[in-house]
Design a protein around this motif. Structure first.
Motif, PDB file in Angstrom:
ATOM      1  N   ALA A   1       0.830  -1.207   0.000  1.00 48.09           N
ATOM      2  CA  ALA A   1       0.000   0.000   0.000  1.00 48.09           C
ATOM      3  C   ALA A   1       0.866   1.260   0.000  1.00 48.09           C
ATOM      4  O   ALA A   1       0.543   2.249  -0.668  1.00 48.09           O
ATOM      5  CB  ALA A   1      -0.929  -0.004   1.215  1.00 48.09           C
ATOM      6  N   VAL A   2       1.965   1.239   0.744  1.00 54.33           N
ATOM      7  CA  VAL A   2       2.882   2.383   0.769  1.00 54.33           C
ATOM      8  C   VAL A   2       3.470   2.623  -0.620  1.00 54.33           C
ATOM      9  O   VAL A   2       3.550   3.761  -1.098  1.00 54.33           O
ATOM     10  CB  VAL A   2       4.005   2.152   1.801  1.00 54.33           C
ATOM     11  N   GLN A   3       3.872   1.524  -1.291  1.00 57.85           N
ATOM     12  CA  GLN A   3       4.450   1.661  -2.623  1.00 57.85           C
ATOM     13  C   GLN A   3       3.427   2.157  -3.633  1.00 57.85           C
ATOM     14  O   GLN A   3       3.732   3.014  -4.472  1.00 57.85           O
ATOM     15  CB  GLN A   3       5.033   0.316  -3.071  1.00 57.85           C
ATOM     16  N   GLU A   4       2.213   1.640  -3.549  1.00 58.33           N
ATOM     17  CA  GLU A   4       1.164   2.077  -4.470  1.00 58.33           C
ATOM     18  C   GLU A   4       0.855   3.563  -4.276  1.00 58.33           C
ATOM     19  O   GLU A   4       0.666   4.307  -5.250  1.00 58.33           O
ATOM     20  CB  GLU A   4      -0.102   1.247  -4.254  1.00 58.33           C
ATOM     21  N   LEU A   5       0.833   4.003  -3.026  1.00 58.62           N
ATOM     22  CA  LEU A   5       0.569   5.412  -2.746  1.00 58.62           C
ATOM     23  C   LEU A   5       1.701   6.284  -3.295  1.00 58.62           C
ATOM     24  O   LEU A   5       1.450   7.350  -3.872  1.00 58.62           O
ATOM     25  CB  LEU A   5       0.412   5.620  -1.238  1.00 58.62           C
ATOM     26  N   ALA A   6       2.935   5.831  -3.123  1.00 58.71           N
ATOM     27  CA  ALA A   6       4.075   6.589  -3.645  1.00 58.71           C
ATOM     28  C   ALA A   6       4.024   6.670  -5.173  1.00 58.71           C
ATOM     29  O   ALA A   6       4.306   7.732  -5.760  1.00 58.71           O
ATOM     30  CB  ALA A   6       5.387   5.940  -3.188  1.00 58.71           C
ATOM     31  N   ASP A   7       3.653   5.554  -5.826  1.00 56.82           N
ATOM     32  CA  ASP A   7       3.556   5.555  -7.293  1.00 56.82           C
ATOM     33  C   ASP A   7       2.467   6.513  -7.774  1.00 56.82           C
ATOM     34  O   ASP A   7       2.649   7.237  -8.766  1.00 56.82           O
ATOM     35  CB  ASP A   7       3.279   4.142  -7.802  1.00 56.82           C
ATOM     36  N   LEU A   8       1.329   6.525  -7.079  1.00 57.03           N
ATOM     37  CA  LEU A   8       0.242   7.422  -7.462  1.00 57.03           C
ATOM     38  C   LEU A   8       0.657   8.887  -7.304  1.00 57.03           C
ATOM     39  O   LEU A   8       0.345   9.732  -8.159  1.00 57.03           O
ATOM     40  CB  LEU A   8      -1.000   7.136  -6.610  1.00 57.03           C
ATOM     41  N   ARG A   9       1.341   9.191  -6.224  1.00 60.06           N
ATOM     42  CA  ARG A   9       1.778  10.572  -6.010  1.00 60.06           C
ATOM     43  C   ARG A   9       2.816  11.001  -7.051  1.00 60.06           C
ATOM     44  O   ARG A   9       2.818  12.157  -7.503  1.00 60.06           O
ATOM     45  CB  ARG A   9       2.348  10.714  -4.596  1.00 60.06           C
ATOM     46  N   LYS A  10       3.678  10.066  -7.427  1.00 63.17           N
ATOM     47  CA  LYS A  10       4.658  10.374  -8.468  1.00 63.17           C
ATOM     48  C   LYS A  10       3.968  10.656  -9.798  1.00 63.17           C
ATOM     49  O   LYS A  10       4.313  11.600 -10.515  1.00 63.17           O
ATOM     50  CB  LYS A  10       5.637   9.207  -8.605  1.00 63.17           C
ATOM     51  N   GLU A  11       2.977   9.824 -10.133  1.00 59.22           N
ATOM     52  CA  GLU A  11       2.233  10.046 -11.367  1.00 59.22           C
ATOM     53  C   GLU A  11       1.460  11.356 -11.304  1.00 59.22           C
ATOM     54  O   GLU A  11       1.359  12.086 -12.314  1.00 59.22           O
ATOM     55  CB  GLU A  11       1.274   8.881 -11.624  1.00 59.22           C
ATOM     56  N   LEU A  12       0.911  11.682 -10.126  1.00 61.88           N
ATOM     57  CA  LEU A  12       0.190  12.931  -9.975  1.00 61.88           C
ATOM     58  C   LEU A  12       1.108  14.128 -10.223  1.00 61.88           C
ATOM     59  O   LEU A  12       0.724  15.099 -10.900  1.00 61.88           O
ATOM     60  CB  LEU A  12      -0.423  13.011  -8.574  1.00 61.88           C
ATOM     61  N   ASP A  13       2.319  14.070  -9.682  1.00 65.07           N
ATOM     62  CA  ASP A  13       3.277  15.153  -9.915  1.00 65.07           C
ATOM     63  C   ASP A  13       3.570  15.298 -11.411  1.00 65.07           C
ATOM     64  O   ASP A  13       3.687  16.421 -11.929  1.00 65.07           O
ATOM     65  CB  ASP A  13       4.577  14.878  -9.152  1.00 65.07           C
TER      66      ASP A  13
ATOM     67  N   LEU B   1      -6.436  10.712 -10.174  1.00 65.02           N
ATOM     68  CA  LEU B   1      -5.334  10.351  -9.277  1.00 65.02           C
ATOM     69  C   LEU B   1      -5.582  10.858  -7.860  1.00 65.02           C
ATOM     70  O   LEU B   1      -5.287  10.156  -6.886  1.00 65.02           O
ATOM     71  CB  LEU B   1      -4.017  10.917  -9.817  1.00 65.02           C
ATOM     72  N   GLU B   2      -6.107  12.054  -7.737  1.00 70.11           N
ATOM     73  CA  GLU B   2      -6.395  12.584  -6.396  1.00 70.11           C
ATOM     74  C   GLU B   2      -7.432  11.722  -5.691  1.00 70.11           C
ATOM     75  O   GLU B   2      -7.342  11.479  -4.487  1.00 70.11           O
ATOM     76  CB  GLU B   2      -6.872  14.034  -6.505  1.00 70.11           C
ATOM     77  N   HIS B   3      -8.410  11.236  -6.453  1.00 66.14           N
ATOM     78  CA  HIS B   3      -9.420  10.341  -5.882  1.00 66.14           C
ATOM     79  C   HIS B   3      -8.771   9.025  -5.446  1.00 66.14           C
ATOM     80  O   HIS B   3      -9.041   8.517  -4.346  1.00 66.14           O
ATOM     81  CB  HIS B   3     -10.513  10.087  -6.926  1.00 66.14           C
ATOM     82  N   GLN B   4      -7.899   8.474  -6.287  1.00 62.21           N
ATOM     83  CA  GLN B   4      -7.222   7.217  -5.937  1.00 62.21           C
ATOM     84  C   GLN B   4      -6.293   7.393  -4.741  1.00 62.21           C
ATOM     85  O   GLN B   4      -6.173   6.501  -3.891  1.00 62.21           O
ATOM     86  CB  GLN B   4      -6.443   6.702  -7.148  1.00 62.21           C
ATOM     87  N   ILE B   5      -5.632   8.542  -4.673  1.00 60.35           N
ATOM     88  CA  ILE B   5      -4.713   8.798  -3.559  1.00 60.35           C
ATOM     89  C   ILE B   5      -5.477   8.890  -2.239  1.00 60.35           C
ATOM     90  O   ILE B   5      -5.020   8.377  -1.209  1.00 60.35           O
ATOM     91  CB  ILE B   5      -3.904  10.081  -3.829  1.00 60.35           C
ATOM     92  N   ARG B   6      -6.655   9.521  -2.260  1.00 54.85           N
ATOM     93  CA  ARG B   6      -7.460   9.590  -1.029  1.00 54.85           C
ATOM     94  C   ARG B   6      -7.848   8.191  -0.563  1.00 54.85           C
ATOM     95  O   ARG B   6      -7.778   7.875   0.633  1.00 54.85           O
ATOM     96  CB  ARG B   6      -8.702  10.440  -1.260  1.00 54.85           C
ATOM     97  N   GLN B   7      -8.251   7.349  -1.520  1.00 52.46           N
ATOM     98  CA  GLN B   7      -8.612   5.972  -1.147  1.00 52.46           C
ATOM     99  C   GLN B   7      -7.396   5.191  -0.665  1.00 52.46           C
ATOM    100  O   GLN B   7      -7.469   4.447   0.321  1.00 52.46           O
ATOM    101  CB  GLN B   7      -9.242   5.264  -2.350  1.00 52.46           C
ATOM    102  N   ALA B   8      -6.268   5.329  -1.385  1.00 58.14           N
ATOM    103  CA  ALA B   8      -5.054   4.606  -0.996  1.00 58.14           C
ATOM    104  C   ALA B   8      -4.585   5.045   0.389  1.00 58.14           C
ATOM    105  O   ALA B   8      -4.116   4.228   1.194  1.00 58.14           O
ATOM    106  CB  ALA B   8      -3.953   4.830  -2.033  1.00 58.14           C
TER     107      ALA B   8
END
Length: 443
Positions: free
Chosen positions: A174-186, A227-234
């Motif tokens: 979950a930590v890795q998935e959240l980091a990947d989502l934030r990287k893609e968001l940036d 991505l913001e929606h996915q990050i909130r869920q993650a």
């Protein structure tokens, strides 16, 4: 020539015959300790003297037999006697004597789960290879199956530890998935910014370029929203994973404490914990006593742990009561301690003892969190008592902690430190100190 009749002497045991059978080789008989008899001479190598293990009891269940055979194989690969292996394990923090180890090897008891990792480390060290994860898993599986047959309490230890490992893997994912989502968001935000910057220069852009840039910007905006929606869920999933691990850690601690009580022949509950700690202290088994205290501080309710402190006080075992308070202050979630201090412990004489222990031994971030809880719940009297205890114990909040609540607590401590050291001041001055640090600085 008469027929030769040979009878087996009745005193020959199956164990002795087994040793003879396994030590006979090639041109000579291999004697205990590595001595080889060839003709009239005897040579000895440097191998340790090993006493052969007794044959396994036929009454053992199949899981118990497989577990014992697995442990015997590991001991043989490590190349140490039971006495040497027990000494080595004790050096690694696993308390076991040669008698107890022999019970494991003979299938009469199942060892704690922690021993498997250390045995495989010793095997890897002897064979010059890294620990084989598959072999370790097979050993643990054999131990768990035997525990299910012989000791439900130990089986629970295996189940909780396995569940915790699974949860930790899920948390890491979950930590890795959240980091990947934030990287893609940036990346998408950068893409949107570039498209908007290019659109600002409309004078040198053709209509087709404007259309393409507008499409890129809109796609980036749409992806950013997703991505913001996915990050909130993650983030929510990760918080739940953390809570699951915290809850499971408490269950593991309670189980470990019960195992210590069981191994020492004590009843369960607070009475058993108190009796066991006293017994371990009196037997100079301080390390085991400290381990038990840590487990109850982590896994039992603050109310029950403080009841244990009161029972030690009644017995005039001042060191044990203070040790429990120190451990509780050092390891426990400060929010849990706040609820006891502000509720059940509000009028308790033990509250000052716990506050003193927190002021002296709790991590600085725990003290800041307790201060925050006091302010948020309007417990100014408890907050003032905490700051007084911190001044008395000489505690400070490091400047490296630069959040608003750490700064607020530093401000309150500075007011007390600037005083003359006497807390018997005029009511107006007391009110001023009480108000200082009672609310966070302007954010």
């Amino acid at each position: 020539m008469g027929r030769l009749s040979v009878q087996r002497p009745s005193q020959w045991s199956a164990r002795w015959l087994c040793q003879v059978a396994t030590t006979t080789c090639g041109g000579g008989a291999q004697l205990a300790g590595g001595a080889t008899r060839r003709g009239n001479g005897v040579t000895r190598d440097q191998a340790p003297v090993r006493r052969g293990l007794a044959p396994l009891d036929e009454r053992l269940s199949e899981p118990e037999r497989r577990c014992a055979e697995r442990l015997r194989d590991l001991r043989e690969r490590i190349g140490l006697t039971s006495e040497e292996l027990a000494e080595r394990l004790n050096g690694e923090g696993i308390r076991v004597d040669s008698t107890r180890l022999s019970k494991f090897l003979n299938g009469r008891e199942v060892p704690r789960r922690e021993i498997a990792v250390q045995l495989h480390r010793l095997v890897a060290e002897r064979e010059g290879e890294p620990v084989d994860a598959d072999e370790l898993a097979r050993t643990r599986a054999a131990m768990y199956a035997a525990a299910c047959e012989r000791s439900p309490l130990q089986a629970r230890e295996f189940e909780l530890a396995t569940a915790r490992e699974d949860l930790c893997r899920h948390r890491a994912r979950a930590v890795q998935e959240l980091a990947d989502l934030r990287k893609e968001l940036d990346g998408e935000r950068q893409r949107r910014q570039e498209a908007e910057s290019a659109l600002e220069d409309l004078d040198i852009r053709s209509r087709e370029e404007v259309r393409v840039l507008t499409g890129e910007r809109d796609l980036a905006l749409e992806r950013i929203e997703q991505l913001e929606h996915q990050i909130r869920q993650a983030g929510a999933v990760l918080r739940l994973r953390e809570k699951d691990v915290e809850t499971l850690d408490q269950l593991v601690c309670v189980t470990d404490a019960e195992l210590v009580l069981w191994e020492n022949g004590s009843p369960g509950g607070l009475a058993g914990i108190r009796t066991t700690i006293v017994h371990l202290r009196d037997a100079d088994e301080d390390e085991t006593a400290e381990r038990l205290i840590e487990q109850i501080a982590r896994g039992h309710s603050v109310r029950d742990v403080m009841r244990l402190v009161g029972e030690f006080d009644a017995m005039r075992r001042v060191y044990d009561s203070a040790d429990v308070e120190r451990t509780l202050a050092r390891l426990r979630n400060p929010v849990d301690l706040f609820h006891w201090l502000s509720g059940e412990g509000h009028e308790s004489p033990a509250r000052s003892g716990l506050l003193t222990a927190m002021a002296a031994f709790a991590p600085a971030e725990h003290l800041v969190r307790l201060h925050k809880a006091c302010v948020e719940h309007g417990c100014s009297e408890l907050d003032q008592a905490l700051r007084k205890a911190m001044v008395t114990e000489g505690r400070v909040i490091p400047e490296t902690m630069d959040d608003v609540w750490a700064e607020d607590l530093r401000k309150g401590l500075a007011v007390l430190n600037s005083w003359d050291g006497s807390f018997m001041a005029a009511p107006a001055a007391q009110q001023t100190v009480s108000e200082a640090g009672s609310a966070p600085v302007d954010r």
